[in-house]
Design a protein around this motif. Sequence first.
Motif, PDB file in Angstrom:
ATOM      1  N   ASP A   1      81.004 -12.611  75.457  1.00 19.00           N
ATOM      2  CA  ASP A   1      80.154 -13.110  74.367  1.00 19.00           C
ATOM      3  C   ASP A   1      80.867 -14.232  73.620  1.00 19.00           C
ATOM      4  OD1 ASP A   1      78.194 -11.347  75.026  1.00 19.00           O
ATOM      5  OD2 ASP A   1      78.601  -9.935  73.391  1.00 19.00           O
ATOM      6  N   PHE A   2      82.187 -14.029  73.387  1.00 20.38           N
ATOM      7  CA  PHE A   2      82.960 -15.068  72.698  1.00 20.38           C
ATOM      8  C   PHE A   2      83.065 -16.315  73.562  1.00 20.38           C
ATOM      9  CE2 PHE A   2      86.882 -17.289  71.716  1.00 20.38           C
ATOM     10  CZ  PHE A   2      86.803 -17.412  70.333  1.00 20.38           C
ATOM     11  N   GLU A   3      83.331 -16.152  74.855  1.00 15.20           N
ATOM     12  CA  GLU A   3      83.509 -17.303  75.739  1.00 15.20           C
ATOM     13  C   GLU A   3      82.198 -18.073  75.909  1.00 15.20           C
ATOM     14  OE1 GLU A   3      86.231 -18.572  76.892  1.00 15.20           O
ATOM     15  OE2 GLU A   3      87.458 -17.008  75.979  1.00 15.20           O
ATOM     16  N   ARG A   4      81.105 -17.342  76.054  1.00 17.14           N
ATOM     17  CA  ARG A   4      79.807 -18.031  76.147  1.00 17.14           C
ATOM     18  C   ARG A   4      79.520 -18.799  74.861  1.00 17.14           C
ATOM     19  NH1 ARG A   4      77.672 -12.808  78.731  1.00 17.14           N
ATOM     20  NH2 ARG A   4      77.462 -13.315  80.945  1.00 17.14           N
ATOM     21  N   GLY A   5      79.754 -18.135  73.737  1.00 18.36           N
ATOM     22  CA  GLY A   5      79.515 -18.802  72.459  1.00 18.36           C
ATOM     23  C   GLY A   5      80.393 -20.016  72.283  1.00 18.36           C
ATOM     24  N   LEU A   6      81.662 -19.903  72.710  1.00 22.16           N
ATOM     25  CA  LEU A   6      82.577 -21.037  72.581  1.00 22.16           C
ATOM     26  C   LEU A   6      82.101 -22.210  73.440  1.00 22.16           C
ATOM     27  CD1 LEU A   6      85.208 -21.754  71.142  1.00 22.16           C
ATOM     28  CD2 LEU A   6      86.446 -21.024  73.193  1.00 22.16           C
TER      29      LEU A   6
ATOM     30  N   PHE B   1      77.980 -14.631  67.536  1.00 22.34           N
ATOM     31  CA  PHE B   1      76.601 -14.399  67.106  1.00 22.34           C
ATOM     32  C   PHE B   1      75.807 -15.698  66.936  1.00 22.34           C
ATOM     33  CE2 PHE B   1      78.460 -10.319  66.327  1.00 22.34           C
ATOM     34  CZ  PHE B   1      77.437  -9.454  66.683  1.00 22.34           C
ATOM     35  N   ALA B   2      76.318 -16.667  66.199  1.00 26.04           N
ATOM     36  CA  ALA B   2      75.569 -17.923  66.057  1.00 26.04           C
ATOM     37  C   ALA B   2      75.505 -18.675  67.383  1.00 26.04           C
ATOM     38  CB  ALA B   2      76.205 -18.796  64.981  1.00 26.04           C
TER      39      ALA B   2
END
Length: 421
Positions: free
Chosen positions: A9-14, A47-48
């Motif tokens: 989730d963090f990597e996709r968001g980044l 999240f954003a």
Amino acid sequence: MSYDPIDHDFERGLGNRRAILGDAWVERSLGNANNFNADFQNLITRFAWNEIWGRPGLEQKTRRAIVLSITIALGRWEEFDLHVRAALLGDEANRLTPDELKEVLIQSAIYAGVPAANTAFTHALAILREVGPQIGYELEPAAPANASHPGVGREGRGEKSRPSLHYTVREPRNGKAPRHTVVLSHAIGCDLTMWDGLANQLAEDSRVIAYDHRGHGSSESPPGAYSMADLADDAATLLRELDTGPVVWVGLSMGGMVGQELALRHPALVRALVLANTTSGYPQAAREAWEQRIATVREGGIEAIADAVMGRYFHEGFRADHAATVARFRRRVVSTDPVGYTGCCNAVGTVDTTARLGGIQAPTLVIAGELDQGTPIEMSQTLVDGIAGARLEVISQASHLSYVEQPQAFSQAVRSVIAEL
């Protein structure tokens, strides 16, 4: 038991964050993280930038516009500046052009308030002065009094033509020299607004002129019975006044008749023709029907024929499913000046170019409506047979106002002609 050390989730968001804000900004933000704000950075990245920006339901350009609108409404100017700069400098696939940014700000003026939009324009102008050279955009002086609504165009009335014709001109929205100049010529009992959708599509890269025939809309209505030569000469005078050069003429019904006569009388003004739901001449029975229409209007007004006209304009299924559209066109017909309407009825009823069609040299597309009773396919075939190189396209489930009933098919046909020029 296995454990994946990657927080996807963090990597996709980044990845989304980098795509929208750019690597340089993200690297600065990550480099400034510390034990106090790292959790927050992780939160917004997951999240954003993953939960929201990772959703495929809206294009990234649309999400950019939403973010800009919300930050304007809430007065979050630091965040607004960040997203304006990112929107202007982003990847070509998802960036906003300065004109698109302007539209977001103008819409925000209505929904978030003029003071907020005023502040937004101030911030955006400062950023445009900074990044303009990078994106090939130059701020130039412009007079507010000369600004025109891009969905309507610059309005005017012919100063040299008598009668004076009301017209609109939409300049290309891409900011480049016009690919072509396209003229849209309406049917009897209508006005230039019937073309708004097509005009705005074509104005992406072309100069688009729409006008009201004499006796219609906001154009003058001289007394007397008009001829098709009169209407063609009106158009020629207007085009010369606007210094258009050869144009792509798109005419429906009466507008198509004018296009034929214009190409014959003023061939240097016509680059190509689209003749839709029209004819080069009526049989005697139809001529007599036009004479009867004139007599009926003179005796009982246009209201006396309005329902019959709607029955000709639109097929039964369309009338049932689009009652509001039919009512709008009915209001336009009955509000037309009876003098101008009957004058144009004479021009339409007496149209006679069949024997001269061979003189038309411009590339020509003829459009027919599958269900058109007023100008059936046989009349369109006469045009195709008479004009060298002309081709016919029949639009299914379309009656006389084929563009109104089937706008997508009509637009595609017109665009195909322009693409070949």
